[in-house]
Design an enzyme around this catalytic site. Structure first.
Site, PDB file in Angstrom:
ATOM      1  N   HIS A 125       0.224   8.656   0.588  1.00 26.19           N
ATOM      2  CA  HIS A 125      -0.386   7.926  -0.510  1.00 26.19           C
ATOM      3  C   HIS A 125      -0.253   6.625  -0.135  1.00 26.19           C
ATOM      4  O   HIS A 125       0.805   5.943   0.619  1.00 26.19           O
ATOM      5  CB  HIS A 125       0.186   8.211  -1.984  1.00 26.19           C
ATOM      6  CG  HIS A 125       0.215   9.725  -2.334  1.00 26.19           C
ATOM      7  ND1 HIS A 125      -0.631   9.931  -3.118  1.00 26.19           N
ATOM      8  CD2 HIS A 125       0.941  10.631  -1.910  1.00 26.19           C
ATOM      9  CE1 HIS A 125      -0.283  11.304  -3.242  1.00 26.19           C
ATOM     10  NE2 HIS A 125       0.564  11.704  -2.798  1.00 26.19           N
TER      11      HIS A 125
ATOM     12  N   GLU B 177       4.805   7.979  -0.538  1.00 26.96           N
ATOM     13  CA  GLU B 177       4.164   6.687  -1.045  1.00 26.96           C
ATOM     14  C   GLU B 177       4.418   5.553  -0.126  1.00 26.96           C
ATOM     15  O   GLU B 177       5.600   5.141   0.145  1.00 26.96           O
ATOM     16  CB  GLU B 177       4.331   6.333  -2.505  1.00 26.96           C
ATOM     17  CG  GLU B 177       3.922   7.472  -3.669  1.00 26.96           C
ATOM     18  CD  GLU B 177       2.497   7.025  -4.164  1.00 26.96           C
ATOM     19  OE1 GLU B 177       1.592   6.030  -3.348  1.00 26.96           O
ATOM     20  OE2 GLU B 177       1.973   7.744  -4.861  1.00 26.96           O
TER      21      GLU B 177
ATOM     22  N   HIS C  66      -3.835  11.564   0.515  1.00 26.22           N
ATOM     23  CA  HIS C  66      -4.383  11.803  -0.880  1.00 26.22           C
ATOM     24  C   HIS C  66      -6.082  11.881  -1.050  1.00 26.22           C
ATOM     25  O   HIS C  66      -6.583  12.838  -1.684  1.00 26.22           O
ATOM     26  CB  HIS C  66      -4.176  10.614  -1.838  1.00 26.22           C
ATOM     27  CG  HIS C  66      -3.899  11.154  -3.275  1.00 26.22           C
ATOM     28  ND1 HIS C  66      -3.512  10.348  -4.334  1.00 26.22           N
ATOM     29  CD2 HIS C  66      -3.933  12.118  -3.751  1.00 26.22           C
ATOM     30  CE1 HIS C  66      -3.691  11.010  -5.636  1.00 26.22           C
ATOM     31  NE2 HIS C  66      -3.895  12.256  -5.230  1.00 26.22           N
TER      32      HIS C  66
ATOM     33  N   ASP D 268      -6.863   6.915  -1.207  1.00 22.00           N
ATOM     34  CA  ASP D 268      -5.674   6.495  -0.330  1.00 22.00           C
ATOM     35  C   ASP D 268      -5.300   7.475   0.639  1.00 22.00           C
ATOM     36  O   ASP D 268      -5.351   8.643   0.267  1.00 22.00           O
ATOM     37  CB  ASP D 268      -4.504   5.852  -1.530  1.00 22.00           C
ATOM     38  CG  ASP D 268      -3.939   6.999  -2.348  1.00 22.00           C
ATOM     39  OD1 ASP D 268      -4.878   7.601  -3.014  1.00 22.00           O
ATOM     40  OD2 ASP D 268      -2.702   7.419  -2.198  1.00 22.00           O
TER      41      ASP D 268
END
Length: 197
Positions: A38, A120, A156, A166
């Site tokens: 992400h 992330e 994602h 993303d």
């Protein structure tokens, strides 16, 4: 290094730990074989603050920026967060289910949160990521593969197409594949040149 040297249970020894309340158990028999990447920055395009850390443990001041009104009350988490300089944070025990992918489908399965690791990267969809982030990400992927039967990597945008974008076109999938040495068919079409599974 052995897996025991890298992990204490599902906590990676080389990450800074900030446990999030936003997690749950994985389904019985879940095979943790997918890494979902992400991108995130709060507010969008602003880097270096503590807002992402605060979001993942439900401490974000919703009134601190106008953008936060759009995400007010959101309860999410990822297992890991890699800052622009490569600093690594962990929020959820990798043996547990983090809340990162939402409605999703990949490699013939729904609900990717059940059997994936969410990572992330501090960044914005469409913008480039930093070399230090790729270095940390490759090291983390290697460590994950020592503990879990990783065989798939996706963004994602791939597991929730049309709903999420993303990490976006600024992410260099070929570089990650090169850095990990993992087979190209573990990666989305950006690397392997065919339709997603």
């Amino acid at each position: 290094m052995t897996s025991d040297a890298l992990w204490q249970g599902g906590w990676y020894r080389f990450a800074r730990h900030q446990p999030s309340p936003n997690f749950g158990p994985r389904p019985a028999g879940a095979r943790i074989d997918l890494v979902v990447l992400h991108s995130i920055s709060l507010p969008p395009g602003q880097y270096g603050g503590d807002e992402v850390l605060a979001l993942f443990d439900n401490r974000l001041d919703w009134d601190a920026h106008p953008y936060f009104a759009q995400i007010r009350g959101l309860q999410v988490s990822a297992h890991f967060f890699i800052r622009r300089g490569g600093e690594l944070w962990q929020f959820v025990d990798a043996d547990a289910r983090a809340w990162h992918a939402g409605r999703s489908h990949w490699r013939g399965r729904d609900e990717c949160n059940d059997d994936s690791i969410g990572i992330e990267l501090e960044g914005l969809e469409g913008e480039r990521f930093e070399p230090a982030q790729y270095d940390t990400l490759a090291s983390l992927c290697a460590a994950l593969a020592q503990r879990y039967p990783i065989a798939h990597v996706a963004g994602h945008e791939h597991v929730a197409p049309g709903r999420k974008q993303d990490p976006g076109p600024g992410f260099d999938w070929a570089a990650l594949q090169h850095d990990t040495g993992w087979p190209a068919d573990w990666f989305p079409l950006a690397v392997r040149g065919s339709a997603p599974i």
